[in-house]
Design a protein around this motif. Structure first.
Motif, short mmCIF file in Angstrom:
data_model
loop_
_atom_site.label_atom_id
_atom_site.label_comp_id
_atom_site.label_asym_id
_atom_site.label_seq_id
_atom_site.Cartn_x
_atom_site.Cartn_y
_atom_site.Cartn_z
N UNK A 115 1.17 -1.44 -0.02
CA UNK A 115 0.12 0.11 -0.15
C UNK A 115 0.85 1.17 0.03
N UNK A 116 0.71 2.03 -0.84
CA UNK A 116 1.82 3.21 -1.12
C UNK A 116 0.86 4.53 -0.83
N UNK A 117 1.35 5.18 0.13
CA UNK A 117 0.61 6.41 0.68
C UNK A 117 1.71 7.53 0.84
N UNK A 118 1.29 8.59 0.56
CA UNK A 118 1.95 10.11 0.68
C UNK A 118 2.29 10.04 2.29
N UNK A 119 3.45 10.23 2.55
CA UNK A 119 3.78 10.31 3.87
C UNK A 119 3.26 11.59 4.56
N UNK A 120 2.93 12.56 3.91
CA UNK A 120 2.44 14.02 4.18
C UNK A 120 0.98 13.71 4.32
N UNK A 121 0.20 12.72 3.75
CA UNK A 121 -1.31 12.73 4.09
C UNK A 121 -1.50 11.22 4.07
N UNK A 122 -1.19 10.44 5.25
CA UNK A 122 -1.50 9.13 5.41
C UNK A 122 -2.54 8.72 5.90
N UNK A 123 -2.98 7.38 5.63
CA UNK A 123 -4.22 6.64 6.07
C UNK A 123 -5.62 7.50 5.57
N UNK A 124 -5.59 7.85 4.41
CA UNK A 124 -6.89 8.55 3.99
C UNK A 124 -8.01 7.14 3.86
N UNK A 125 -9.17 7.54 3.79
CA UNK A 125 -10.46 6.52 3.72
C UNK A 125 -9.86 5.40 2.84
N UNK A 126 -9.35 5.76 1.59
CA UNK A 126 -8.86 4.48 0.83
C UNK A 126 -7.80 3.71 1.39
N UNK A 127 -6.77 4.30 1.98
CA UNK A 127 -5.84 3.56 2.59
C UNK A 127 -6.37 2.76 3.70
N UNK A 128 -7.19 3.19 4.60
CA UNK A 128 -7.76 2.44 5.76
C UNK A 128 -8.59 1.32 5.11
N UNK A 129 -9.47 1.56 4.11
CA UNK A 129 -10.16 0.59 3.38
C UNK A 129 -9.25 -0.80 2.95
N UNK A 130 -8.11 -0.49 2.39
CA UNK A 130 -7.34 -1.45 2.05
C UNK A 130 -6.61 -2.08 3.44
N UNK A 131 -6.30 -1.39 4.29
CA UNK A 131 -5.66 -1.97 5.38
C UNK A 131 -6.62 -2.89 6.16
N UNK A 132 -8.03 -2.47 6.16
CA UNK A 132 -9.08 -3.23 6.88
C UNK A 132 -9.10 -4.71 5.89
#
Length: 207
Positions: free
Chosen positions: A121-138
């Motif tokens: 999961x690639x995320x911008x360190x300045x804007x981490x754990x967006x809704x999309x990121x959280x969905x993928x983690x879940x």
């Protein structure tokens, strides 16, 4: 199958475009080992893939985020090992119906692909754990799929700020069993590239 070929470690510099698929039945045979890369359209996913494989043209980078609408497969030197570039989300200027179609077929890939060994999961360190990121983690947690997070664009922050951001991500995800690797990454400075390659190699070559 040549036993020497199956035993060799993965050379990520060997990555070559294999095929694009818009739906599951167009994907390569569901055998061997695959690692998929996911991320919002502006998170730096293509740049990360290009840096890991030392091939600046492997994954398309664009000033118009979200142009990658297909699941793209890349072969490696080790037989039946592949990297997979999943469609980015968040900034694509397309119709709602098309977005729904992407998500449906991406969901089929993630849920039904048996050879999938892990998700990056690639995320911008300045804007981490967006809704999309959280969905993928879940999703990874629910499906017990190993997860690696690349916190990209680390060169955009001072090291102290980047370290603080990494600690914040780790704190928020401390209860997730799926998270195996959290790596500070920069395609520009090459920070985290070797650590990422070692982890990918372990996933791909695990028996």
């Amino acid at each position: 199958m040549d036993p020497d070929l199956t035993q060799k470690s993965v050379s990520f510099n060997s990555a070559r475009f294999l095929i694009s698929a818009s739906r599951l039945n167009e994907c390569p045979p569901d055998s061997g080992a695959e690692i998929a890369f996911a991320g919002r359209s502006n998170a730096g996913k293509s740049s990360a893939l290009n840096t890991i494989t030392a091939n600046g043209k492997l994954a398309r980078t664009s000033k118009t985020p979200g142009r990658t609408r297909l699941i793209n497969f890349f072969s490696l030197n080790r037989e039946d090992c592949r990297l997979v570039d999943l469609p980015g989300y968040g900034y694509a200027k397309v119709s709602r119906d098309m977005k729904d179609d992407w998500q449906q077929h991406l969901g089929h890939y993630l849920n039904d692909r048996r050879c999938l060994r892990g998700l990056v999961l690639v995320m911008d360190i300045r804007h981490p754990l967006t809704d999309f990121d959280q969905m993928m983690v879940e999703w990874c947690e629910h499906n017990r799929l190993p997860l690696m997070i690349l916190a990209t664009k680390a060169d955009k922050l001072k090291f102290g700020q980047a370290k603080t951001a990494m600690l914040g991500i780790a704190k928020k995800l401390e209860n997730y069993q799926c998270l195996e690797h959290l790596i500070m990454f920069s395609a520009t400075s090459k920070r985290g590239v070797e650590e990422c390659r070692e982890a990918l190699n372990d996933w791909l070559t695990a028996s």
